[in-house]
Design a protein around this motif. Structure first.
Motif, PDB file in Angstrom:
ATOM      1  N   ALA A   1       0.894  -1.231   0.071  1.00  0.00           N
ATOM      2  CA  ALA A   1      -0.155   0.014  -0.240  1.00  0.00           C
ATOM      3  C   ALA A   1       0.876   1.535  -0.061  1.00  0.00           C
ATOM      4  CB  ALA A   1      -0.806  -0.093   1.137  1.00  0.00           C
ATOM      5  N   HIS A   2       1.931   1.264   0.693  1.00  0.00           N
ATOM      6  CA  HIS A   2       2.760   2.354   0.925  1.00  0.00           C
ATOM      7  C   HIS A   2       3.978   2.496   0.238  1.00  0.00           C
ATOM      8  CE1 HIS A   2      -0.144   3.888   3.877  1.00  0.00           C
ATOM      9  NE2 HIS A   2      -0.348   2.648   4.264  1.00  0.00           N
ATOM     10  N   CYS A   3       4.609   1.395  -0.306  1.00  0.00           N
ATOM     11  CA  CYS A   3       5.628   1.363  -0.959  1.00  0.00           C
ATOM     12  C   CYS A   3       7.263   2.044  -0.472  1.00  0.00           C
ATOM     13  CB  CYS A   3       5.679   1.878  -2.458  1.00  0.00           C
ATOM     14  SG  CYS A   3       4.105   1.327  -3.516  1.00  0.00           S
ATOM     15  N   PRO A   4       7.442   1.366   0.752  1.00  0.00           N
ATOM     16  CA  PRO A   4       8.701   1.792   1.069  1.00  0.00           C
ATOM     17  C   PRO A   4       9.700   1.023   0.610  1.00  0.00           C
ATOM     18  CG  PRO A   4       7.741   0.178   2.699  1.00  0.00           C
ATOM     19  CD  PRO A   4       6.567   0.481   1.509  1.00  0.00           C
ATOM     20  N   ASP A   5      11.235   1.548   0.934  1.00  0.00           N
ATOM     21  CA  ASP A   5      12.156   0.626   0.207  1.00  0.00           C
ATOM     22  C   ASP A   5      12.704  -0.018   1.299  1.00  0.00           C
ATOM     23  OD1 ASP A   5      13.850   2.641   1.776  1.00  0.00           O
ATOM     24  OD2 ASP A   5      14.636   3.482   0.063  1.00  0.00           O
ATOM     25  N   THR A   6      12.601   0.512   2.795  1.00  0.00           N
ATOM     26  CA  THR A   6      13.001  -0.309   3.978  1.00  0.00           C
ATOM     27  C   THR A   6      12.055  -0.066   4.868  1.00  0.00           C
ATOM     28  OG1 THR A   6      15.229   0.567   3.491  1.00  0.00           O
ATOM     29  CG2 THR A   6      14.808  -0.103   5.812  1.00  0.00           C
ATOM     30  N   VAL A   7      12.013  -1.520   5.687  1.00  0.00           N
ATOM     31  CA  VAL A   7      10.914  -1.552   6.652  1.00  0.00           C
ATOM     32  C   VAL A   7      11.781  -2.049   7.764  1.00  0.00           C
ATOM     33  CG1 VAL A   7       9.273  -2.982   7.855  1.00  0.00           C
ATOM     34  CG2 VAL A   7       9.190  -2.185   5.240  1.00  0.00           C
ATOM     35  N   VAL A   8      11.738  -1.171   9.209  1.00  0.00           N
ATOM     36  CA  VAL A   8      12.535  -1.323  10.265  1.00  0.00           C
ATOM     37  C   VAL A   8      11.255  -1.876  11.271  1.00  0.00           C
ATOM     38  CG1 VAL A   8      13.740  -0.445  12.092  1.00  0.00           C
ATOM     39  CG2 VAL A   8      14.198   0.443   9.914  1.00  0.00           C
ATOM     40  N   VAL A   9      11.787  -3.264  11.730  1.00  0.00           N
ATOM     41  CA  VAL A   9      10.730  -3.571  12.854  1.00  0.00           C
ATOM     42  C   VAL A   9      11.285  -3.600  14.164  1.00  0.00           C
ATOM     43  CG1 VAL A   9       9.634  -5.207  11.186  1.00  0.00           C
ATOM     44  CG2 VAL A   9      11.490  -5.862  12.493  1.00  0.00           C
ATOM     45  N   ALA A  10      10.390  -3.491  15.343  1.00  0.00           N
ATOM     46  CA  ALA A  10      11.111  -3.334  16.714  1.00  0.00           C
ATOM     47  C   ALA A  10       9.944  -3.533  17.507  1.00  0.00           C
ATOM     48  CB  ALA A  10      11.567  -2.030  16.738  1.00  0.00           C
ATOM     49  N   GLY A  11      10.260  -4.074  18.667  1.00  0.00           N
ATOM     50  CA  GLY A  11       9.639  -4.369  19.689  1.00  0.00           C
ATOM     51  C   GLY A  11       9.655  -5.849  20.184  1.00  0.00           C
ATOM     52  N   SER A  12       8.850  -6.249  21.281  1.00  0.00           N
ATOM     53  CA  SER A  12       9.117  -7.687  21.884  1.00  0.00           C
ATOM     54  C   SER A  12       8.630  -8.561  20.870  1.00  0.00           C
ATOM     55  CB  SER A  12       8.456  -7.551  23.181  1.00  0.00           C
ATOM     56  OG  SER A  12       7.194  -7.273  23.311  1.00  0.00           O
ATOM     57  N   ALA A  13       7.362  -8.275  20.307  1.00  0.00           N
ATOM     58  CA  ALA A  13       7.052  -9.650  19.269  1.00  0.00           C
ATOM     59  C   ALA A  13       8.096 -10.032  18.228  1.00  0.00           C
ATOM     60  CB  ALA A  13       5.855  -8.736  18.380  1.00  0.00           C
ATOM     61  N   PHE A  14       9.017  -9.066  18.043  1.00  0.00           N
ATOM     62  CA  PHE A  14      10.205  -9.489  17.197  1.00  0.00           C
ATOM     63  C   PHE A  14      11.331  -9.886  17.869  1.00  0.00           C
ATOM     64  CE2 PHE A  14       7.775  -6.337  15.144  1.00  0.00           C
ATOM     65  CZ  PHE A  14       7.226  -6.947  13.933  1.00  0.00           C
ATOM     66  N   LEU A  15      11.795  -9.348  19.212  1.00  0.00           N
ATOM     67  CA  LEU A  15      13.063  -9.359  19.952  1.00  0.00           C
ATOM     68  C   LEU A  15      12.951 -10.828  20.784  1.00  0.00           C
ATOM     69  CD1 LEU A  15      13.646  -5.557  20.737  1.00  0.00           C
ATOM     70  CD2 LEU A  15      14.724  -7.282  18.958  1.00  0.00           C
ATOM     71  N   ASP A  16      11.804 -10.866  21.371  1.00  0.00           N
ATOM     72  CA  ASP A  16      11.708 -11.877  22.571  1.00  0.00           C
ATOM     73  C   ASP A  16      11.741 -13.074  21.911  1.00  0.00           C
ATOM     74  OD1 ASP A  16      12.068  -9.459  23.943  1.00  0.00           O
ATOM     75  OD2 ASP A  16      10.253  -9.653  25.244  1.00  0.00           O
ATOM     76  N   ASP A  17      11.028 -13.479  20.973  1.00  0.00           N
ATOM     77  CA  ASP A  17      10.844 -14.960  20.591  1.00  0.00           C
ATOM     78  C   ASP A  17      11.905 -15.389  19.303  1.00  0.00           C
ATOM     79  OD1 ASP A  17      10.195 -17.431  19.710  1.00  0.00           O
ATOM     80  OD2 ASP A  17       7.885 -16.827  18.889  1.00  0.00           O
ATOM     81  N   PRO A  18      12.929 -16.009  19.857  1.00  0.00           N
ATOM     82  CA  PRO A  18      13.915 -16.282  18.889  1.00  0.00           C
ATOM     83  C   PRO A  18      13.239 -16.736  17.449  1.00  0.00           C
ATOM     84  CG  PRO A  18      14.647 -17.113  20.893  1.00  0.00           C
ATOM     85  CD  PRO A  18      13.043 -16.940  21.007  1.00  0.00           C
ATOM     86  N   ALA A  19      12.330 -17.415  17.343  1.00  0.00           N
ATOM     87  CA  ALA A  19      11.595 -17.964  16.088  1.00  0.00           C
ATOM     88  C   ALA A  19      10.965 -17.034  15.425  1.00  0.00           C
ATOM     89  CB  ALA A  19      10.864 -19.234  16.423  1.00  0.00           C
ATOM     90  N   ALA A  20      10.514 -15.819  15.866  1.00  0.00           N
ATOM     91  CA  ALA A  20       9.614 -14.822  15.241  1.00  0.00           C
ATOM     92  C   ALA A  20      10.475 -14.248  13.984  1.00  0.00           C
ATOM     93  CB  ALA A  20       9.056 -13.984  16.371  1.00  0.00           C
ATOM     94  N   PRO A  21      11.391 -13.882  14.177  1.00  0.00           N
ATOM     95  CA  PRO A  21      12.074 -13.010  13.125  1.00  0.00           C
ATOM     96  C   PRO A  21      11.914 -13.542  11.674  1.00  0.00           C
ATOM     97  CG  PRO A  21      13.375 -12.614  14.778  1.00  0.00           C
ATOM     98  CD  PRO A  21      12.348 -13.586  15.202  1.00  0.00           C
ATOM     99  N   SER A  22      12.604 -14.917  11.639  1.00  0.00           N
ATOM    100  CA  SER A  22      12.623 -15.747  10.349  1.00  0.00           C
ATOM    101  C   SER A  22      11.115 -16.071   9.895  1.00  0.00           C
ATOM    102  CB  SER A  22      13.128 -17.271  10.666  1.00  0.00           C
ATOM    103  OG  SER A  22      12.775 -17.825  11.582  1.00  0.00           O
ATOM    104  N   ILE A  23      10.284 -16.394  10.714  1.00  0.00           N
ATOM    105  CA  ILE A  23       8.814 -16.858  10.454  1.00  0.00           C
ATOM    106  C   ILE A  23       8.189 -15.399   9.719  1.00  0.00           C
ATOM    107  CG2 ILE A  23       6.547 -17.006  11.008  1.00  0.00           C
ATOM    108  CD1 ILE A  23       7.907 -18.837  13.303  1.00  0.00           C
ATOM    109  N   PHE A  24       8.220 -14.260  10.538  1.00  0.00           N
ATOM    110  CA  PHE A  24       7.896 -12.889  10.072  1.00  0.00           C
ATOM    111  C   PHE A  24       8.613 -12.767   8.595  1.00  0.00           C
ATOM    112  CE2 PHE A  24       9.167  -8.529   9.560  1.00  0.00           C
ATOM    113  CZ  PHE A  24       7.706  -7.785   9.584  1.00  0.00           C
ATOM    114  N   ALA A  25       9.713 -12.724   8.278  1.00  0.00           N
ATOM    115  CA  ALA A  25      10.311 -12.398   7.186  1.00  0.00           C
ATOM    116  C   ALA A  25       9.938 -13.316   6.117  1.00  0.00           C
ATOM    117  CB  ALA A  25      11.920 -12.507   7.357  1.00  0.00           C
TER     118      ALA A  25
END
Length: 360
Positions: free
Chosen positions: A289-313
């Motif tokens: 919808a917004h066409c960014p060239d970079t997406v920065v993610v932050a917060g416990s949803a991504f940091l605290d669960d080691p499995a989350a970043p790869s699933i998210f990506a």
């Protein structure tokens, strides 16, 4: 007088453009500023004269270099004014307060371990103002600006709406202005993440950066051609409390509980994985919808669960065409995130309106 530009607006005045570039380079010259900003030589000359008079830029005459028969080239560097800038990052369980110089170096910092929702709004703000006072007294330098970043959203008139903090229309900015008698800016955490990215780019380009922050709240923002704009995301089911509600186990009351329980309860692991996939799908829709060239993610949803970043990506990329070469980046620690957003919001006003701040 401070102009009414939105927080984290890209530099628009000649002085702001020059200061932005000089701040990010060890040394620079007027000709390099002309190339970086597109401004004319007379405009650069006037801007540098004003910034030098305000103590924000210094001419290094000791490093001047003769170039033929013309006047020697005098390098420029960021000045070191005595004034400092306070950044406050309000969190659900703890609040980070730091003081920065114009370069963005942290002079001193503290974590105030107070669960916001357990205090009245006035009591909490008094604790924060006392923390700023203690740090400023310790460095014994005058305060020029204050920036505050919180979860939730900020209304056009500066009221904070953050259900996870128990705040529904809190005017923290006005109370701090009355206490310290300096300009104060209040933004969301997602806006400040994008603002940090904008402040760190010395080429003044208009490439788009989007931030997605997911913790006890969820927020999104994007840098457009002129400013940072919030993006409304109505997905409370993807916050920490939304996850805990979906798991529905008495033993799971926090995200840490969920991650620990997931080792022996496949259903809890499945719930964590499902949230990461839904976050990826959400990010994919926002990117489309917004066409960014970079997406920065932050917060416990991504940091605290080691499995989350790869699933998210994987979920993000599965929803995008192969031609979309989006750059996904995660702020790796909570400490880095709160430091970066506190710095960004602390320096926002002086980088947007350097001469106006210098005169206050």
């Amino acid at each position: 007088m401070i102009a009414s530009h939105a927080a984290f607006s890209r530099p628009t005045t000649p002085t702001a453009k020059c200061l932005h570039v000089i701040r990010l380079r060890e040394l620079t010259s007027r000709s390099e500023l002309m190339e970086a900003t597109g401004l004319s030589q007379p405009t650069i000359t006037r801007a540098i004269a004003a910034l030098t008079a305000a103590g924000l830029v210094t001419e290094r005459n000791d490093l001047a270099q003769a170039r033929g028969r013309g006047r020697p080239t005098v390098p420029l560097e960021l000045g070191e004014p005595d004034t400092i800038h306070a950044g406050v990052s309000v969190g659900t369980q703890a609040t980070y307060v730091a003081l920065f110089d114009l370069k963005g170096r942290s002079l001193t910092a503290t974590d105030i371990d107070i669960p916001v929702a357990e205090l009245s709004q006035d009591d909490f703000i008094q604790h924060i103002m006392a923390g700023v006072n203690r740090l400023a007294a310790a460095v014994n330098r005058p305060l020029a600006t204050i920036g505050v970043t919180t979860s939730g959203t900020i209304t056009a008139n500066g009221l904070v709406l953050a259900p996870n903090l128990g705040w529904r229309g809190v005017d923290i900015g006005e109370q701090m202005r009355e206490q310290f008698e300096v300009p104060v800016v209040v933004t969301s955490a997602a806006d400040a993440i994008v603002g940090s990215e904008v402040q760190s780019r010395d080429d003044l380009d208009t490439r788009r950066v989007m931030a997605l922050f997911v913790d006890d709240s969820i927020g999104c923002a994007i840098a457009r051609d002129a400013a940072v704009d919030p993006i409304t995301v109505e997905r409370e089911d993807l916050t920490t409390q939304g996850l805990i509600h979906a798991i529905d186990l008495a033993a799971v009351r926090t995200l840490d509980d969920a991650i620990a329980t997931a080792q022996t309860h496949p259903s809890v692991r499945a719930a964590l994985d499902e949230r990461a996939r839904h976050l990826g799908a959400l990010a994919g829709k926002l990117i489309s919808a917004h066409c960014p060239d970079t997406v920065v993610v932050a917060g416990s949803a991504f940091l605290d669960d080691p499995a989350a970043p790869s699933i998210f990506a994987r979920a993000v990329r599965s929803d995008l065409p192969a031609s979309n070469k989006i750059n996904l980046r995660m702020i790796p620690t909570h400490a880095e995130m709160v430091r970066d957003i506190a710095r960004a919001v602390a320096l926002d006003l002086v980088l947007r309106e350097p001469l106006a701040v210098a005169r206050t």
